[in-house]
Design an enzyme around this catalytic site. Structure first.
Site, PDB file in Angstrom:
ATOM      1  N   LYS A 196     -17.764  68.734 -11.487  1.00 42.18           N
ATOM      2  CA  LYS A 196     -17.755  68.087 -10.944  1.00 42.18           C
ATOM      3  C   LYS A 196     -16.136  67.138  -9.974  1.00 42.18           C
ATOM      4  O   LYS A 196     -16.186  67.111  -9.128  1.00 42.18           O
ATOM      5  CB  LYS A 196     -18.390  67.053 -11.171  1.00 42.18           C
ATOM      6  CG  LYS A 196     -20.140  67.104 -10.927  1.00 42.18           C
ATOM      7  CD  LYS A 196     -21.758  65.912 -11.438  1.00 42.18           C
ATOM      8  CE  LYS A 196     -21.648  65.235 -12.408  1.00 42.18           C
ATOM      9  NZ  LYS A 196     -21.793  66.020 -13.271  1.00 42.18           N
ATOM     10  N   THR A 197     -16.073  66.747 -11.522  1.00 39.96           N
ATOM     11  CA  THR A 197     -14.187  66.639 -11.493  1.00 39.96           C
ATOM     12  C   THR A 197     -13.584  67.870 -10.966  1.00 39.96           C
ATOM     13  O   THR A 197     -12.656  67.338 -10.209  1.00 39.96           O
ATOM     14  CB  THR A 197     -14.079  66.074 -12.639  1.00 39.96           C
ATOM     15  OG1 THR A 197     -14.986  65.039 -13.171  1.00 39.96           O
ATOM     16  CG2 THR A 197     -12.599  65.711 -12.428  1.00 39.96           C
TER      17      THR A 197
ATOM     18  N   ASP B 255     -16.887  58.143 -11.103  1.00 38.34           N
ATOM     19  CA  ASP B 255     -16.918  59.431 -11.970  1.00 38.34           C
ATOM     20  C   ASP B 255     -18.469  58.375 -12.293  1.00 38.34           C
ATOM     21  O   ASP B 255     -18.556  56.857 -12.281  1.00 38.34           O
ATOM     22  CB  ASP B 255     -16.147  60.294 -12.801  1.00 38.34           C
ATOM     23  CG  ASP B 255     -17.138  60.706 -13.920  1.00 38.34           C
ATOM     24  OD1 ASP B 255     -18.614  61.084 -13.477  1.00 38.34           O
ATOM     25  OD2 ASP B 255     -16.705  61.524 -14.643  1.00 38.34           O
TER      26      ASP B 255
ATOM     27  N   THR C 263     -24.301  62.112 -13.226  1.00 38.88           N
ATOM     28  CA  THR C 263     -25.876  63.017 -13.810  1.00 38.88           C
ATOM     29  C   THR C 263     -26.880  62.675 -13.681  1.00 38.88           C
ATOM     30  O   THR C 263     -27.536  63.545 -14.251  1.00 38.88           O
ATOM     31  CB  THR C 263     -25.110  62.944 -15.502  1.00 38.88           C
ATOM     32  OG1 THR C 263     -25.150  61.793 -16.027  1.00 38.88           O
ATOM     33  CG2 THR C 263     -23.731  63.771 -15.344  1.00 38.88           C
TER      34      THR C 263
ATOM     35  N   ARG D 285     -17.530  74.095 -19.200  1.00 39.43           N
ATOM     36  CA  ARG D 285     -16.647  73.365 -20.306  1.00 39.43           C
ATOM     37  C   ARG D 285     -17.145  74.253 -21.621  1.00 39.43           C
ATOM     38  O   ARG D 285     -16.437  73.919 -22.082  1.00 39.43           O
ATOM     39  CB  ARG D 285     -17.435  71.759 -19.661  1.00 39.43           C
ATOM     40  CG  ARG D 285     -16.690  71.791 -20.888  1.00 39.43           C
ATOM     41  CD  ARG D 285     -16.685  69.994 -20.980  1.00 39.43           C
ATOM     42  NE  ARG D 285     -16.650  69.023 -19.996  1.00 39.43           N
ATOM     43  CZ  ARG D 285     -16.730  68.500 -19.116  1.00 39.43           C
ATOM     44  NH1 ARG D 285     -17.997  67.292 -19.292  1.00 39.43           N
ATOM     45  NH2 ARG D 285     -16.044  68.040 -18.118  1.00 39.43           N
TER      46      ARG D 285
END
Length: 346
Positions: free
Chosen positions: A75-76, A120, A169, A228
């Protein structure tokens, strides 16, 4: 246990999807710079590409974008790609950092025209700030309150057009009025193993790591569908290959390295296996209550529920039922154990 406690518990695990402190600098170097480089999320990429291309052709700012999905899915990274594709600066903040409407007003009033504001964990923003954001997103205006009590005055402040990129999230926690103000909403899915192989191979090239296809597949298969985690495991396997082998990552080296870090062939770590082992050995596969299971594992109830269970349920190894937690046949098979019915011959 509060949210921060759960996050801390997750960050202690090598398979945690949340970003650890040493991840952030490495992630910045490994992030793709444009949509063409971004691996996976094909539908999201295609839809987002249309949104951004159309905005560029009109010479306008892009619609507000909401990205939802589990931690570690990109997302980032996508927010930064949006800024790059629109050739615009990006401002990064988070919901927990905005606890007052004044905090948000200060950020909004300093934005440049066309700037990207990445927010975020937007669902964790305070309610007063959230209500201010409604007007800012829709009318590019905020009302700044000056004074207190009966003498307080609302001064309207016009904002330059900007694009808000919200990431969450827990999309279900966003109030409908806020969700409705996003022009484009995308849900990030977990990655398939072949997509993670591409992620691992790309990262290995950027890190100057020698690795064969089988080694990449081994790491990808244990990465829980999350880029990640794949990049973190790659770095740990690289360390092992450097110290205990000739530096080249093969399937055997990757398996041995991840064995040292207690990450098994399906991506389960010590906590995951402890929960399954207790459920199978002590309670015959269940059903058993969450609190009882947590005591048996020696962990907090919230740790088992929020940290271990989501992946076990997603993998089809554990089921949540009204009577309690129940192990599935796949759990018995994965741990190499026979269910009581098979042992008794019934």
């Amino acid at each position: 246990m509060n949210w921060d406690d759960e996050t801390a518990a997750a960050e202690e695990r090598i398979v945690a999807a949340s970003a650890e402190s040493d991840d952030q600098a490495v992630e910045a170097a490994l992030r793709p710079k444009d949509l063409a480089e971004f691996v996976g999320q094909e539908k999201v990429r295609q839809q987002l590409d249309l949104v951004l291309r159309a905005a560029r052709q009109r010479g306008a700012t892009a619609d507000h974008v909401l990205l939802s999905g589990a931690p570690g899915l990109g997302k980032t990274t996508l927010s930064m790609i949006i800024a790059a594709e629109m050739n615009a600066p990006i401002r990064i903040t988070s919901g927990p950092a905005i606890q007052h409407a004044g905090d948000l007003a200060a950020i909004l009033s300093s934005l440049q025209e066309g700037e990207i504001l990445f927010l975020d964990e937007i669902h964790r923003m305070s309610r007063p700030a959230e209500e201010m954001l409604y007007m800012a997103m829709e009318d590019f205006r905020v009302d700044v309150i000056v004074g207190k009590g009966p003498g307080a005055t609302a001064i309207p402040l016009d904002l330059p057009p900007f694009t808000l990129v919200g990431a969450t999230t827990r999309a279900g926690l966003l109030p409908p009025p806020l969700r409705d103000r996003f022009g484009f909403t995308a849900h990030m899915e977990f990655y398939e193993p072949h997509e993670l192989e591409r992620v691992v191979c790309r990262s290995a090239g950027l890190l100057d790591v020698v690795m064969d296809a089988a080694g990449a597949a081994e790491i990808a298969g244990r990465s829980r569908g999350t880029p990640r985690i794949a990049n973190r495991l790659l770095r740990r396997v690289r360390d092992y290959a450097q110290v205990r082998a000739d530096g080249e990552i093969t399937r055997e080296i990757a398996a041995a390295a991840l064995g040292v870090y207690e990450v098994d062939s399906r991506g389960l770590d010590r906590l995951d296996r402890a929960v399954l082992t207790a459920l199978l050995k002590l309670f015959g596969g269940g059903p058993v209550g969450l609190s009882t299971l947590a005591v048996a594992v020696g962990e907090e109830r919230e740790t088992v529920e929020e940290v271990a269970e989501p992946f076990l349920v997603r993998e089809g190894l554990l089921a949540r039922t009204p009577r309690g937690r129940v192990a599935t046949p796949a759990a018995w098979d994965h741990l190499g154990m026979l269910p009581p019915e098979a042992v008794s011959g019934k």
